[in-house]
Scaffold this motif. Structure first.
Motif, PDB file in Angstrom:
ATOM      1  N   GLY A  84       0.799  -1.053   0.180  1.00 59.27           N
ATOM      2  CA  GLY A  84       0.181   0.161  -0.535  1.00 59.27           C
ATOM      3  C   GLY A  84       0.875   1.092   0.081  1.00 59.27           C
ATOM      4  O   GLY A  84      -0.140   2.175  -0.148  1.00 59.27           O
ATOM      5  N   ARG A  85       1.790   1.169   0.001  1.00 58.84           N
ATOM      6  CA  ARG A  85       3.160   2.110   0.332  1.00 58.84           C
ATOM      7  C   ARG A  85       4.084   2.438  -0.952  1.00 58.84           C
ATOM      8  O   ARG A  85       4.972   3.184  -1.615  1.00 58.84           O
ATOM      9  CB  ARG A  85       3.883   2.506   1.606  1.00 58.84           C
ATOM     10  CG  ARG A  85       3.216   2.693   2.880  1.00 58.84           C
ATOM     11  CD  ARG A  85       3.823   2.772   3.981  1.00 58.84           C
ATOM     12  NE  ARG A  85       4.248   1.572   4.120  1.00 58.84           N
ATOM     13  CZ  ARG A  85       4.924   0.928   5.446  1.00 58.84           C
ATOM     14  NH1 ARG A  85       5.881   1.761   5.761  1.00 58.84           N
ATOM     15  NH2 ARG A  85       4.772  -0.583   5.852  1.00 58.84           N
ATOM     16  N   HIS A  86       3.490   1.267  -2.165  1.00 55.06           N
ATOM     17  CA  HIS A  86       4.545   1.620  -3.215  1.00 55.06           C
ATOM     18  C   HIS A  86       3.446   2.273  -4.571  1.00 55.06           C
ATOM     19  O   HIS A  86       2.348   1.229  -3.846  1.00 55.06           O
ATOM     20  CB  HIS A  86       5.243  -0.022  -3.401  1.00 55.06           C
ATOM     21  CG  HIS A  86       5.807  -0.375  -2.615  1.00 55.06           C
ATOM     22  ND1 HIS A  86       6.843   0.004  -2.883  1.00 55.06           N
ATOM     23  CD2 HIS A  86       6.105  -0.937  -1.639  1.00 55.06           C
ATOM     24  CE1 HIS A  86       7.872  -0.884  -2.699  1.00 55.06           C
ATOM     25  NE2 HIS A  86       7.172  -1.291  -1.041  1.00 55.06           N
ATOM     26  N   ALA A  87       4.043   2.442  -5.162  1.00 60.80           N
ATOM     27  CA  ALA A  87       3.268   2.257  -7.116  1.00 60.80           C
ATOM     28  C   ALA A  87       3.651   1.464  -6.996  1.00 60.80           C
ATOM     29  O   ALA A  87       3.585   0.295  -7.433  1.00 60.80           O
ATOM     30  CB  ALA A  87       4.221   3.492  -7.653  1.00 60.80           C
ATOM     31  N   ALA A  88       2.329   0.935  -7.941  1.00 61.71           N
ATOM     32  CA  ALA A  88       1.486  -0.071  -9.186  1.00 61.71           C
ATOM     33  C   ALA A  88       1.069  -0.003 -10.709  1.00 61.71           C
ATOM     34  O   ALA A  88       0.758   1.845 -10.595  1.00 61.71           O
ATOM     35  CB  ALA A  88       0.751  -0.851  -8.346  1.00 61.71           C
TER      36      ALA A  88
ATOM     37  N   THR B  99      -3.229   9.311 -11.207  1.00 67.61           N
ATOM     38  CA  THR B  99      -2.807   7.874 -12.502  1.00 67.61           C
ATOM     39  C   THR B  99      -2.213   7.962 -13.346  1.00 67.61           C
ATOM     40  O   THR B  99      -2.254   9.701 -13.650  1.00 67.61           O
ATOM     41  CB  THR B  99      -4.716   7.280 -12.247  1.00 67.61           C
ATOM     42  OG1 THR B  99      -5.901   8.475 -12.578  1.00 67.61           O
ATOM     43  CG2 THR B  99      -5.024   6.574 -10.454  1.00 67.61           C
ATOM     44  N   THR B 100      -2.221   7.329 -14.458  1.00 68.02           N
ATOM     45  CA  THR B 100      -2.090   7.393 -15.670  1.00 68.02           C
ATOM     46  C   THR B 100      -2.504   6.426 -16.355  1.00 68.02           C
ATOM     47  O   THR B 100      -2.166   5.114 -16.112  1.00 68.02           O
ATOM     48  CB  THR B 100      -0.521   7.861 -16.013  1.00 68.02           C
ATOM     49  OG1 THR B 100      -0.021   8.886 -17.074  1.00 68.02           O
ATOM     50  CG2 THR B 100       0.412   6.992 -15.693  1.00 68.02           C
ATOM     51  N   LEU B 101      -3.117   6.768 -17.799  1.00 66.01           N
ATOM     52  CA  LEU B 101      -3.410   5.543 -18.310  1.00 66.01           C
ATOM     53  C   LEU B 101      -2.023   5.667 -19.927  1.00 66.01           C
ATOM     54  O   LEU B 101      -2.421   6.643 -20.127  1.00 66.01           O
ATOM     55  CB  LEU B 101      -4.841   5.972 -19.136  1.00 66.01           C
ATOM     56  CG  LEU B 101      -5.430   5.390 -17.469  1.00 66.01           C
ATOM     57  CD1 LEU B 101      -6.942   5.970 -17.884  1.00 66.01           C
ATOM     58  CD2 LEU B 101      -5.982   3.709 -17.273  1.00 66.01           C
ATOM     59  N   ALA B 102      -2.258   4.428 -21.076  1.00 65.08           N
ATOM     60  CA  ALA B 102      -2.079   4.997 -21.495  1.00 65.08           C
ATOM     61  C   ALA B 102      -2.659   5.307 -22.938  1.00 65.08           C
ATOM     62  O   ALA B 102      -4.064   5.584 -22.257  1.00 65.08           O
ATOM     63  CB  ALA B 102      -1.434   3.195 -22.053  1.00 65.08           C
ATOM     64  N   ASP B 103      -2.791   5.677 -23.942  1.00 63.75           N
ATOM     65  CA  ASP B 103      -3.483   6.467 -24.698  1.00 63.75           C
ATOM     66  C   ASP B 103      -4.458   5.744 -25.228  1.00 63.75           C
ATOM     67  O   ASP B 103      -5.365   5.785 -25.530  1.00 63.75           O
ATOM     68  CB  ASP B 103      -2.402   7.276 -25.762  1.00 63.75           C
ATOM     69  CG  ASP B 103      -2.355   8.309 -25.399  1.00 63.75           C
ATOM     70  OD1 ASP B 103      -0.928   9.121 -26.082  1.00 63.75           O
ATOM     71  OD2 ASP B 103      -2.036   8.754 -24.630  1.00 63.75           O
TER      72      ASP B 103
ATOM     73  N   VAL C 110       0.306  -0.356 -19.445  1.00 61.34           N
ATOM     74  CA  VAL C 110      -1.491   0.357 -19.446  1.00 61.34           C
ATOM     75  C   VAL C 110      -1.490   1.422 -18.231  1.00 61.34           C
ATOM     76  O   VAL C 110      -2.576   2.073 -19.114  1.00 61.34           O
ATOM     77  CB  VAL C 110      -1.683  -1.040 -19.104  1.00 61.34           C
ATOM     78  CG1 VAL C 110      -3.615  -0.426 -19.188  1.00 61.34           C
ATOM     79  CG2 VAL C 110      -1.918  -1.803 -20.328  1.00 61.34           C
ATOM     80  N   ALA C 111      -1.428   0.742 -17.489  1.00 59.31           N
ATOM     81  CA  ALA C 111      -2.110   1.888 -16.479  1.00 59.31           C
ATOM     82  C   ALA C 111      -1.195   2.165 -15.240  1.00 59.31           C
ATOM     83  O   ALA C 111      -0.886   1.105 -14.945  1.00 59.31           O
ATOM     84  CB  ALA C 111      -3.388   1.949 -15.899  1.00 59.31           C
ATOM     85  N   ALA C 112      -1.306   3.316 -14.457  1.00 61.92           N
ATOM     86  CA  ALA C 112      -0.397   3.462 -13.369  1.00 61.92           C
ATOM     87  C   ALA C 112      -0.793   4.192 -12.082  1.00 61.92           C
ATOM     88  O   ALA C 112      -1.690   5.076 -12.650  1.00 61.92           O
ATOM     89  CB  ALA C 112       0.807   3.530 -13.266  1.00 61.92           C
TER      90      ALA C 112
ATOM     91  N   VAL D  47       3.857   7.001 -10.867  1.00 56.72           N
ATOM     92  CA  VAL D  47       3.402   6.486 -11.860  1.00 56.72           C
ATOM     93  C   VAL D  47       4.173   5.924 -13.263  1.00 56.72           C
ATOM     94  O   VAL D  47       4.055   5.569 -13.681  1.00 56.72           O
ATOM     95  CB  VAL D  47       1.964   7.172 -12.276  1.00 56.72           C
ATOM     96  CG1 VAL D  47       0.889   7.279 -10.700  1.00 56.72           C
ATOM     97  CG2 VAL D  47       2.612   8.162 -13.130  1.00 56.72           C
ATOM     98  N   THR D  48       5.617   7.000 -12.720  1.00 54.35           N
ATOM     99  CA  THR D  48       6.863   6.425 -14.078  1.00 54.35           C
ATOM    100  C   THR D  48       7.558   5.562 -13.738  1.00 54.35           C
ATOM    101  O   THR D  48       8.616   5.527 -14.057  1.00 54.35           O
ATOM    102  CB  THR D  48       7.002   7.055 -14.172  1.00 54.35           C
ATOM    103  OG1 THR D  48       8.234   7.703 -13.056  1.00 54.35           O
ATOM    104  CG2 THR D  48       6.076   9.559 -14.537  1.00 54.35           C
ATOM    105  N   GLY D  49       7.513   4.381 -12.523  1.00 57.25           N
ATOM    106  CA  GLY D  49       8.763   3.489 -12.104  1.00 57.25           C
ATOM    107  C   GLY D  49       9.259   4.045 -11.765  1.00 57.25           C
ATOM    108  O   GLY D  49       9.503   4.822 -10.544  1.00 57.25           O
ATOM    109  N   PRO D  50      10.543   3.138 -11.083  1.00 58.55           N
ATOM    110  CA  PRO D  50      10.906   2.068 -12.355  1.00 58.55           C
ATOM    111  C   PRO D  50       9.093   0.614 -11.280  1.00 58.55           C
ATOM    112  O   PRO D  50       9.250   1.128 -10.082  1.00 58.55           O
ATOM    113  CB  PRO D  50      12.465   1.407 -12.934  1.00 58.55           C
ATOM    114  CG  PRO D  50      12.875   2.026 -10.633  1.00 58.55           C
ATOM    115  CD  PRO D  50      11.620   3.575 -10.962  1.00 58.55           C
TER     116      PRO D  50
END
Length: 122
Positions: free
Chosen positions: A30-34, A58-62, A48-50, A105-108
């Motif tokens: 719950g404390r990590h991006a996914a 949040t962010t989504l692929a176009d 696809v999404a993060a 939302v950008t990783g890694p």
């Protein structure tokens, strides 16, 4: 170490919906991006999404904007991907991934699930 398990995949007709879930075993998920990624046969894995650790960003692929929604329930250690208006080109194995602690939302992305198959028939 966290263990991610995806569920909710299946066969659906074009225009239909599916809801994927990613359940995590680790107490700190719950404390990590996914994120969600997918890989179609003969193609490279694609984003696809993060969602950030708090769920506020949040962010989504176009290719899925306006059709897919990513959300999380940190109390249940899950991240979900609601997929509406599915198209045959959405057919792929969908993977859940864990990102950085308190990350965006950008990783890694450093931990991956085994994937769940989504097949959309025309």
């Amino acid at each position: 170490q966290v263990h991610l398990v995806e569920s909710g995949g299946g066969l659906v007709q074009a225009g239909g919906s599916l809801r994927l879930s990613c359940a995590a075993s680790g107490r700190t998920f719950g404390r990590h991006a996914a994120g969600w990624f997918r890989q179609a046969p003969g193609k490279e894995r694609e984003f696809v999404a993060a969602i950030n650790w708090s769920g506020f960003t949040t962010t989504l692929a176009d290719s899925v904007k306006g059709r897919f929604t990513i959300s999380r329930d940190n109390a249940k250690n899950t991240v979900n991907l609601q997929m509406n208006s599915l198209k045959p080109e959405d057919t792929a194995v969908y993977y859940c991934a864990q990102g950085r602690l308190y990350g965006g939302v950008t990783g890694p992305w450093d931990t991956w699930g085994q994937g769940t198959q989504v097949t959309v028939s025309s």
